[in-house]
Write an enzyme that holds these catalytic residues in place. Sequence first.
Site, mmCIF file in Angstrom:
data_model
loop_
_atom_site.group_PDB
_atom_site.id
_atom_site.type_symbol
_atom_site.label_atom_id
_atom_site.label_comp_id
_atom_site.label_asym_id
_atom_site.label_seq_id
_atom_site.Cartn_x
_atom_site.Cartn_y
_atom_site.Cartn_z
ATOM 1 N N SER A 299 -11.364 50.908 74.413
ATOM 2 C CA SER A 299 -12.154 52.135 74.582
ATOM 3 C C SER A 299 -12.548 52.725 73.223
ATOM 4 O O SER A 299 -11.879 52.465 72.214
ATOM 5 C CB SER A 299 -11.327 53.152 75.366
ATOM 6 N N CYS B 31 -17.821 46.003 79.662
ATOM 7 C CA CYS B 31 -18.484 46.842 78.670
ATOM 8 C C CYS B 31 -19.991 46.571 78.659
ATOM 9 O O CYS B 31 -20.738 47.271 78.013
ATOM 10 C CB CYS B 31 -17.897 46.601 77.288
HETATM 11 P P1 NAD Z 1 -7.864 50.816 75.892
HETATM 12 O O1 NAD Z 1 -8.579 51.351 74.716
HETATM 13 O O2 NAD Z 1 -7.120 51.756 76.764
HETATM 14 O O3 NAD Z 1 -6.786 49.713 75.427
HETATM 15 C C1 NAD Z 1 -7.119 48.685 74.532
HETATM 16 C C2 NAD Z 1 -5.869 48.296 73.753
HETATM 17 O O4 NAD Z 1 -5.402 49.418 73.004
HETATM 18 C C3 NAD Z 1 -4.725 47.854 74.646
HETATM 19 O O5 NAD Z 1 -4.113 46.719 74.075
HETATM 20 C C4 NAD Z 1 -3.783 49.063 74.674
HETATM 21 O O6 NAD Z 1 -2.437 48.703 74.765
HETATM 22 C C5 NAD Z 1 -4.065 49.764 73.364
HETATM 23 N N1 NAD Z 1 -3.986 51.235 73.450
HETATM 24 C C6 NAD Z 1 -4.244 52.009 74.536
HETATM 25 N N2 NAD Z 1 -4.111 53.322 74.205
HETATM 26 C C7 NAD Z 1 -3.772 53.372 72.904
HETATM 27 C C8 NAD Z 1 -3.528 54.439 71.969
HETATM 28 N N3 NAD Z 1 -3.579 55.699 72.347
HETATM 29 N N4 NAD Z 1 -3.236 54.119 70.694
HETATM 30 C C9 NAD Z 1 -3.179 52.835 70.297
HETATM 31 N N5 NAD Z 1 -3.407 51.792 71.138
HETATM 32 C C10 NAD Z 1 -3.709 52.050 72.415
HETATM 33 O O7 NAD Z 1 -8.932 49.958 76.727
HETATM 34 P P2 NAD Z 1 -8.743 49.280 78.148
HETATM 35 O O8 NAD Z 1 -8.641 50.347 79.180
HETATM 36 O O9 NAD Z 1 -7.682 48.246 78.092
HETATM 37 O O10 NAD Z 1 -10.137 48.514 78.276
HETATM 38 C C11 NAD Z 1 -11.300 49.121 78.742
HETATM 39 C C12 NAD Z 1 -12.160 49.606 77.610
HETATM 40 O O11 NAD Z 1 -12.467 48.531 76.734
HETATM 41 C C13 NAD Z 1 -13.513 50.145 78.075
HETATM 42 O O12 NAD Z 1 -13.812 51.297 77.354
HETATM 43 C C14 NAD Z 1 -14.475 49.019 77.746
HETATM 44 O O13 NAD Z 1 -15.813 49.414 77.563
HETATM 45 C C15 NAD Z 1 -13.873 48.512 76.486
HETATM 46 N N6 NAD Z 1 -14.311 47.155 76.185
HETATM 47 C C16 NAD Z 1 -15.241 47.023 75.203
HETATM 48 C C17 NAD Z 1 -15.745 45.774 74.906
HETATM 49 C C18 NAD Z 1 -16.798 45.621 73.846
HETATM 50 O O14 NAD Z 1 -17.144 44.496 73.531
HETATM 51 N N7 NAD Z 1 -17.327 46.672 73.265
HETATM 52 C C19 NAD Z 1 -15.284 44.651 75.612
HETATM 53 C C20 NAD Z 1 -14.309 44.823 76.589
HETATM 54 C C21 NAD Z 1 -13.831 46.098 76.871
#
Ligand code: NAD
Length: 484
Positions: A226, A281
């Site tokens: 995210s 995404c």
């Molecule tokens: P997320 O940001 O919640 O988690 C991603 C990673 O970060 C995970 O490994 C998680 O353990 C870690 N994380 C979560 N909260 C954290 C924090 N507060 N501090 C540090 N690390 C933390 O994302 P998600 O829910 O797993 O995935 C969905 C998101 O990913 C959506 O926003 C989507 O658009 C995005 N995404 C983007 C792409 C791209 O290419 N731009 C591709 C796939 C997914």
Amino acid sequence: MPLVTNYVNGEWTEPEEDNRWMEIESPLDGSVIGKVVMSSPVALNAAVTAATKAFAHWGKVPIKERVQVFFKYKYLLERDIDELSRLIQAENGKTYDEAKAEIEKAIELTEFACSLPQLVQGEVMEVSRGVECRTETVPVGVVASIVPFNFPAMVPNWTIPNAIALGNCMIIKPSELVPLTMVRIAALLKEAGLPGGVFNIVNGDREMVEAICDHPGIQAVSFVGSTKVAKIVYARTTASFKRCLALGGAKNHLLVMPDANPAMTAVNITASMSGCAGQRCMAASAMVAVGDTDDIINKLVEEARKIIPGKNLGAVITKQAKERIERYITEAEQQGATILLDGRNAVVNGMKEGYYVGPTVIDHVRPEMAVAREEIFGPVLAIIRSNTIDEALAIENASPYGNAASVFTQSGSIARYVAEKASAGMIGVNIGVPVPREPFSFGGWNESRFGVGDITGKSSISFWTKLKKTTVKWNPEAGINWMS
Ligand code: NAD
């Protein structure tokens, strides 16, 4: 029931008494299918030590030899595609076909990595009489990859084959919601002949991510997730002087012109908004309908009705995600939008505890509503009406994100105009999910990507390598000088 620990130096670590565990739930029916360790930052040290030790050897193996592992890995992905697809389906909740498509994409990414020797040959030139300059790409060292839940195999394979084939040793941090696929990937890499320590897995949550950002033994961090977390990771990683590429969230706009082919447009947009239950995404999230497009919208709703939860529509990742998505729909309704198709309260027979949201189409959404501005990450399409293409582009341009934008039209000049004016890294013309295929690279703009370059394809090479420039002169007796 699998207990997932950490993978260090080619072996799984033993569970310890004071380990913190998280249950892995299948979104399909809410059942618990495993447990994953939420490691403390101390556990990262062992992975960094193993990777550092492995790098001393792996970084010096010629690239033509390194990619041999990935030729084998590609074959193993093909061999185990059915098993891997079922595993992804169980832990992520997507359909079997979507899970299989993810492995097919991982195979394509691996094929690209196998071609890297053709792309990183370096350059040589006589820059002055008797003076030669040459460049070569060398690996960065120990690198980390932090990945999200929505593609348990594809997104990790955006980074694993390229980074490792280019000579780096990797520590990956899977999403705590879907850690099981990476267990199988580790086994396949080992079977393909990857030496211990070149690829390591640390499981955990926020604490582990922060430890990765701060660890002095890691030289580069890629992140996909995210925007909120991408910003934290980018700021923290670069503050400790590492290179970082952090991909964030998205809100993709699809601009539909009245001359668009109704059948093709309806099928494409429906697939884009509902594929992987909208948890992509690159998903269509906001459709900006320009002028009179009622026939296209009617056709789109007709198509969306064919998307059935539990059949050709998977589950969303958690109960909280289902509640969040449904809140967005309810709020839009309360603010005066028209719900053309309502996916709230979807229940799948025999899977009553699963987290399902049916396809949802909301018309007459105003640009200021949350459903028009924020990433919903569910099978929900918000339709915003506009009078002109410039008005539609202004709505697209106002989004802080910039992953993808598409236009549906039969006019070449309108398509060109949108491609030029849209503020997004990946543009589609009559394509709902404009993911560039290899060797083209994947990456958005604005708040969908922090850092320089893209995460896949040729563009990723500069992230995973350093350029060494060597200037040579052998004949002092010729009396030449540097600039002669
Ligand atoms: P997320 O940001 O919640 O988690 C991603 C990673 O970060 C995970 O490994 C998680 O353990 C870690 N994380 C979560 N909260 C954290 C924090 N507060 N501090 C540090 N690390 C933390 O994302 P998600 O829910 O797993 O995935 C969905 C998101 O990913 C959506 O926003 C989507 O658009 C995005 N995404 C983007 C792409 C791209 O290419 N731009 C591709 C796939 C997914």
